[in-house]
Design an enzyme around this catalytic site. Structure first.
Site, short mmCIF file in Angstrom:
data_model
loop_
_atom_site.label_atom_id
_atom_site.label_comp_id
_atom_site.label_asym_id
_atom_site.label_seq_id
_atom_site.Cartn_x
_atom_site.Cartn_y
_atom_site.Cartn_z
N SER A 88 0.60 -1.15 0.02
CA SER A 88 0.04 -0.12 0.01
C SER A 88 0.99 1.06 0.16
CB SER A 88 -0.87 0.06 1.33
OG SER A 88 -1.56 -1.07 1.16
N1 SAH Z 1 0.12 -5.50 4.17
C1 SAH Z 1 0.74 -5.68 3.01
C2 SAH Z 1 -0.26 -5.44 1.90
C3 SAH Z 1 -0.10 -6.47 1.07
S1 SAH Z 1 -1.65 -6.51 -0.07
C4 SAH Z 1 2.05 -4.81 2.75
O1 SAH Z 1 2.29 -4.08 3.47
O2 SAH Z 1 2.63 -5.05 1.86
C5 SAH Z 1 -2.68 -7.69 0.50
C6 SAH Z 1 -2.20 -9.06 0.86
O3 SAH Z 1 -3.47 -9.70 1.21
C7 SAH Z 1 -1.77 -9.99 -0.43
O4 SAH Z 1 -0.43 -10.38 -0.21
C8 SAH Z 1 -2.52 -11.11 -0.53
O5 SAH Z 1 -1.95 -12.19 -0.98
C9 SAH Z 1 -3.25 -11.21 1.10
N2 SAH Z 1 -4.45 -11.95 1.16
C10 SAH Z 1 -5.58 -11.69 0.43
N3 SAH Z 1 -6.37 -12.55 0.84
C11 SAH Z 1 -5.95 -13.28 2.04
C12 SAH Z 1 -6.21 -14.18 3.04
N4 SAH Z 1 -7.72 -14.64 2.81
N5 SAH Z 1 -5.89 -14.39 4.16
C13 SAH Z 1 -4.58 -13.88 4.12
N6 SAH Z 1 -3.81 -13.03 3.18
C14 SAH Z 1 -4.57 -12.64 2.12
#
Ligand code: SAH
Length: 237
Positions: A88
């Site tokens: 993000s």
């Molecule tokens: N917090 C992260 C943002 C990553 S984007 C950062 O600081 O980089 C969101 C992430 O959520 C992705 O990596 C995706 O694979 C994960 N995601 C999506 N659905 C999910 C689920 N049900 N359980 C765990 N992770 C999930």
């Protein structure tokens, strides 16, 4: 004797300040982070001291897997981290951190580890961070980065975060970084009474609402904060 003392005086008055000055400029990223804080965060209302300190200290560039993308680390935008996922924009990370009002003795759950950056920002403030990632490769990569940077208060689990992390519940706060169509009931259950959850809610690939969910006994109070665009919350097959 005189010579030695003279040398010491020269060293302390002239050389030491110069060495310190040079050292302060060697990490160009320190300056980039300061600019990020001054230009992107403070003018948009990020005022919480702990959040600003964590944003100044966390080396965002080290969480970006692609070396080619690293130079954009402190720009005002999200960046790709592979597997169709993104890290993000710094402001959103700071906003989500500030809104849960993190305290040092907090235990926080994050869903969507991704690059690990949001978890690292939280880990600069709170005692314990538990974070769940559904994409195995991303989870493994973040574990490597946390080990390398010696974050000892972050635990990563590779799993579907829909069910939370029962073993360590309840949590003082929960941060969800993927857009869910509804708020997963297990996450509400695992939130402490008086705890706060921040979660983007809405259909994938559309604008979603960033929501604040507060637990007050049996009552669940929700508040729409702002429109956002997050990657979809996936479910394990
Ligand atoms: N917090 C992260 C943002 C990553 S984007 C950062 O600081 O980089 C969101 C992430 O959520 C992705 O990596 C995706 O694979 C994960 N995601 C999506 N659905 C999910 C689920 N049900 N359980 C765990 N992770 C999930």
């Amino acid at each position: 004797m005189f010579k030695t003392r003279f040398r010491a005086v020269i060293y302390i008055t002239f050389l030491l300040p110069i060495i310190l000055l040079i050292l302060s400029f060697t990490d160009e990223y320190v300056q980039q982070r300061e600019q990020m804080v001054e230009n992107q965060l403070i003018p948009r209302g990020i005022t919480d001291k702990n959040t600003l300190r964590a944003m100044r200290e966390t080396p965002r560039h080290l969480f970006i897997p692609s070396a080619a993308q690293r130079r954009f680390a402190y720009q005002d935008r999200p960046l790709p981290i592979g597997y169709g996922q993104t890290i993000s924009q710094p402001y959103i990370v700071a906003y989500m951190t500030q809104i849960i009002e993190p305290k040092s003795d907090y235990r926080v759950l994050e869903i969507g580890t991704g690059s690990g950056y949001q978890a690292a920002v939280l880990a600069e403030i709170v005692d314990e961070v538990y974070t769940i990632e559904i994409v195995e490769e991303l989870g493994k990569h973040s574990i490597k980065v946390f080990d390398k940077l010696e974050y000892e208060n972050v635990d990563v689990k590779i799993d579907d975060g829909y069910y939370g992390w029962e073993e360590y519940a309840p949590f003082d706060a929960i941060v969800v970084t993927a857009a869910a169509e509804h708020i997963p009931p297990p996450l509400i259950e695992q939130l402490k009474d008086g705890g706060k959850m921040i979660i983007p809610v809405g259909s994938p690939f559309h604008t979603q609402q960033l929501m604040l969910v507060e637990k007050d006994g049996d009552d669940i109070i929700t508040k729409n904060l702002m429109p956002v665009r997050f990657v979809p919350f996936r479910r394990a097959e």
